[in-house]
Enzyme design. Structure first.
Site, PDB file in Angstrom:
ATOM      1  N   ARG A 250       0.888  -1.070  -0.049  1.00  0.00           N
ATOM      2  CA  ARG A 250      -0.025   0.097  -0.048  1.00  0.00           C
ATOM      3  C   ARG A 250       0.864   1.212  -0.032  1.00  0.00           C
ATOM      4  O   ARG A 250       2.177   1.086   0.112  1.00  0.00           O
ATOM      5  CB  ARG A 250      -0.767   0.003   1.221  1.00  0.00           C
ATOM      6  CG  ARG A 250      -0.075  -0.430   2.587  1.00  0.00           C
ATOM      7  CD  ARG A 250      -0.771   0.173   3.527  1.00  0.00           C
ATOM      8  NE  ARG A 250      -0.413   1.695   3.836  1.00  0.00           N
ATOM      9  CZ  ARG A 250       0.724   2.489   3.711  1.00  0.00           C
ATOM     10  NH1 ARG A 250       1.723   1.775   3.819  1.00  0.00           N
ATOM     11  NH2 ARG A 250       0.560   3.581   3.546  1.00  0.00           N
ATOM     12  N   GLY A 251       0.087   2.432  -0.233  1.00  0.00           N
ATOM     13  CA  GLY A 251       1.000   3.698  -0.145  1.00  0.00           C
ATOM     14  C   GLY A 251       1.132   3.893  -1.711  1.00  0.00           C
ATOM     15  O   GLY A 251       1.620   2.967  -2.296  1.00  0.00           O
ATOM     16  N   ALA A 252       0.863   4.942  -2.094  1.00  0.00           N
ATOM     17  CA  ALA A 252       0.722   5.406  -3.528  1.00  0.00           C
ATOM     18  C   ALA A 252       2.061   4.730  -4.335  1.00  0.00           C
ATOM     19  O   ALA A 252       2.048   4.196  -5.350  1.00  0.00           O
ATOM     20  CB  ALA A 252       0.413   6.828  -3.813  1.00  0.00           C
TER      21      ALA A 252
ATOM     22  N   ARG B 210      -7.183  -0.525  -7.126  1.00  0.00           N
ATOM     23  CA  ARG B 210      -7.646   0.611  -6.350  1.00  0.00           C
ATOM     24  C   ARG B 210      -7.716   1.793  -7.338  1.00  0.00           C
ATOM     25  O   ARG B 210      -6.784   2.239  -8.075  1.00  0.00           O
ATOM     26  CB  ARG B 210      -6.548   0.848  -5.256  1.00  0.00           C
ATOM     27  CG  ARG B 210      -6.462  -0.338  -4.107  1.00  0.00           C
ATOM     28  CD  ARG B 210      -5.351   0.065  -3.123  1.00  0.00           C
ATOM     29  NE  ARG B 210      -6.265   0.888  -2.199  1.00  0.00           N
ATOM     30  CZ  ARG B 210      -5.761   1.462  -1.077  1.00  0.00           C
ATOM     31  NH1 ARG B 210      -4.439   1.114  -0.581  1.00  0.00           N
ATOM     32  NH2 ARG B 210      -6.518   2.018  -0.291  1.00  0.00           N
TER      33      ARG B 210
ATOM     34  N   ASN C 103      -5.314  12.346  -0.139  1.00  0.00           N
ATOM     35  CA  ASN C 103      -4.554  11.528   0.794  1.00  0.00           C
ATOM     36  C   ASN C 103      -5.199  10.862   1.834  1.00  0.00           C
ATOM     37  O   ASN C 103      -6.656  11.135   1.688  1.00  0.00           O
ATOM     38  CB  ASN C 103      -3.354  12.431   1.708  1.00  0.00           C
ATOM     39  CG  ASN C 103      -2.395  11.611   2.359  1.00  0.00           C
ATOM     40  OD1 ASN C 103      -1.936  10.554   1.718  1.00  0.00           O
ATOM     41  ND2 ASN C 103      -2.337  11.696   3.622  1.00  0.00           N
ATOM     42  N   LYS C 104      -4.962   9.978   2.701  1.00  0.00           N
ATOM     43  CA  LYS C 104      -5.626   9.177   3.495  1.00  0.00           C
ATOM     44  C   LYS C 104      -6.870  10.014   4.162  1.00  0.00           C
ATOM     45  O   LYS C 104      -6.418  11.082   4.898  1.00  0.00           O
ATOM     46  CB  LYS C 104      -4.744   8.489   4.536  1.00  0.00           C
ATOM     47  CG  LYS C 104      -5.283   7.534   5.665  1.00  0.00           C
ATOM     48  CD  LYS C 104      -6.411   6.566   5.053  1.00  0.00           C
ATOM     49  CE  LYS C 104      -5.682   5.755   3.981  1.00  0.00           C
ATOM     50  NZ  LYS C 104      -6.504   4.845   3.480  1.00  0.00           N
TER      51      LYS C 104
ATOM     52  N   GLN D  58      -2.849   2.537   9.626  1.00  0.00           N
ATOM     53  CA  GLN D  58      -1.321   2.613   9.223  1.00  0.00           C
ATOM     54  C   GLN D  58      -0.518   3.145   9.970  1.00  0.00           C
ATOM     55  O   GLN D  58       0.760   2.995  10.131  1.00  0.00           O
ATOM     56  CB  GLN D  58      -1.581   3.087   7.680  1.00  0.00           C
ATOM     57  CG  GLN D  58      -2.277   2.175   6.619  1.00  0.00           C
ATOM     58  CD  GLN D  58      -3.689   2.570   6.340  1.00  0.00           C
ATOM     59  OE1 GLN D  58      -4.183   2.890   7.502  1.00  0.00           O
ATOM     60  NE2 GLN D  58      -4.359   2.370   5.442  1.00  0.00           N
TER      61      GLN D  58
ATOM     62  N   ASP E 261      -1.771  10.809  -2.395  1.00  0.00           N
ATOM     63  CA  ASP E 261      -2.117   9.612  -3.450  1.00  0.00           C
ATOM     64  C   ASP E 261      -2.319  10.142  -4.854  1.00  0.00           C
ATOM     65  O   ASP E 261      -2.214   9.381  -5.785  1.00  0.00           O
ATOM     66  CB  ASP E 261      -3.425   8.922  -2.995  1.00  0.00           C
ATOM     67  CG  ASP E 261      -3.038   8.023  -1.860  1.00  0.00           C
ATOM     68  OD1 ASP E 261      -2.973   8.484  -0.407  1.00  0.00           O
ATOM     69  OD2 ASP E 261      -2.770   6.764  -2.007  1.00  0.00           O
TER      70      ASP E 261
END
Ligand code: MRU
Length: 353
Positions: free
Chosen positions: A49-51, A93, A255-256, A204, A245
């Site tokens: 995960r994470g862009a 995603r 972003n998150k 996270q 992201d």
């Protein structure tokens, strides 16, 4: 950083090895992805995960897709399978643009490679795709390092720094984006206190950021997401820094989920708010944040965590995985090229050249 979040093992017939982030911090387990289906699941379920990490993994995923093509098949068939793999992986995603960016780059370059060489065979095309994935990976490592160098000046000695989600080594192929300036400042001997939002629903921040910073010897305290405002009010936060992201042409940044609220809180308390991201996270095809697709994830992520029930069975749930911070609330965007102060459409365009 003494671990690889992701690593391709072997030649074009090899496989992708990932740190399974679903199990951290309890277990450090490596996951082998040997076909596109396994990688798709790994991305969808946030094993990776994470862009930037999603983008690099997907580039390697195209190599996995190409392994289905027999050596004696036509190059047209090879390109067809390649395009199918890209389409399949791109549906894992929707928000992080790095996924689409990496797949598009591999596909375009592979088509150019095949068009320019009549004698190309499947093995050569497969090798080419692996080489391109390796380049994307190496560039990500370098971009992270540069983001760290460009951003470390914002991490002052004695400061309290708030971050959200995880934008560290686990979220990239290198040393991270938002955490990279912290690693650089720490390497220079500066001491500071990081507050890591736990980042519900998948934690996270608590699970991954706290783990990464702790093992690097950086002081970190985990806070629940609803504590940030109060810490700001008490003067404990001198800067907020998060990853991204997708960044629209005007600087609006996805972003998150929770990042938007932090930006409002930071503005209210006159605290600088920084975004750290590589240029692969910008999407200049969209004008502003309203056009960024926001992933809605399964209700069970909110109703349960780690096998425990956290809300009544069947209760309605909202679970948007990301939100959009408006450019006007961003003090600066730190990239591998430098710093965009007070981002606007003009300054973003100028910065990216
Ligand atoms: O759902 P996730 O864990 O993939 O979300 C990750 C984030 O929001 C990160 O902040 C972002 O991808 C930047 S990672 C360098």
């Amino acid at each position: 950083m003494v671990f690889h979040t992701l690593k391709w093992i072997g030649d074009a017939g090899g496989f992708l090895e990932l740190v399974d982030q679903r199990l951290l911090p309890g277990k450090f387990v490596r996951l082998e992805c040997r076909d596109t289906g396994q990688l798709y699941e790994a991305i969808r379920t946030l094993a990776v995960r994470g862009a930037p990490a999603i983008g690099v993994s997907a580039a390697y995923g195209v190599v996995l897709g190409m392994q289905k093509v027999e050596s004696n098949e036509s190059i047209e068939r090879g390109l067809e399978v390649l395009a199918e793999s890209c389409e399949f992986l791109s549906s894992a995603r929707p928000t992080a643009v790095n996924l689409f960016w990496a797949l598009e780059r591999v596909r375009t370059k592979a088509e150019e490679f095949a068009a320019g060489r009549r004698e190309t065979d499947i093995a050569a095309l497969r090798d080419f795709v692996l080489k391109e994935a390796h380049s994307i990976c190496a560039e990500d490592v370098e971009m992270c390092r540069r983001i760290g160098r460009n951003g470390e000046k914002f991490i002052k000695a004695g400061a309290g720094i708030l971050t959200h989600c995880n934008a560290g080594a686990l979220a990239t192929a290198g040393q991270g984006t938002a955490l990279s300036p912290m690693f650089e400042a720490h390497a220079k001997g500066r001491e500071f206190q990081v507050y890591a939002d736990e980042t519900r629903p998948l934690l996270q921040g608590a699970r991954l950021t706290a783990w990464e910073l702790g093992r690097a010897g950086i002081k970190v305290a985990v806070i629940c997401d609803d504590m940030a405002g109060w810490l700001m009010k008490q003067g404990k936060i001198d800067a907020v820094i998060t990853g991204a992201d997708r960044i629209a042409a005007n600087g609006d940044t996805a972003n998150k989920i929770g990042t938007y609220s932090l930006s409002i809180l930071a503005a209210r308390h006159s605290i600088p708010f920084y975004i750290a991201a590589p240029s692969s996270t910008f999407d200049l095809s969209i004008k502003s944040g309203g056009e960024i697709p926001i992933e809605e994830r399964a209700a069970e992520e909110v109703r349960r965590f780690g096998g425990s029930q956290t809300a009544p069975d069947g209760v309605d749930v909202c679970n948007p995985a990301f939100d959009v911070t408006e450019a006007r609330d961003i003090t600066a965007i730190i990239t591998e090229r430098g710093v965009i102060e007070k981002p606007t459409t003009q300054s973003v365009r100028r910065h990216l050249g």
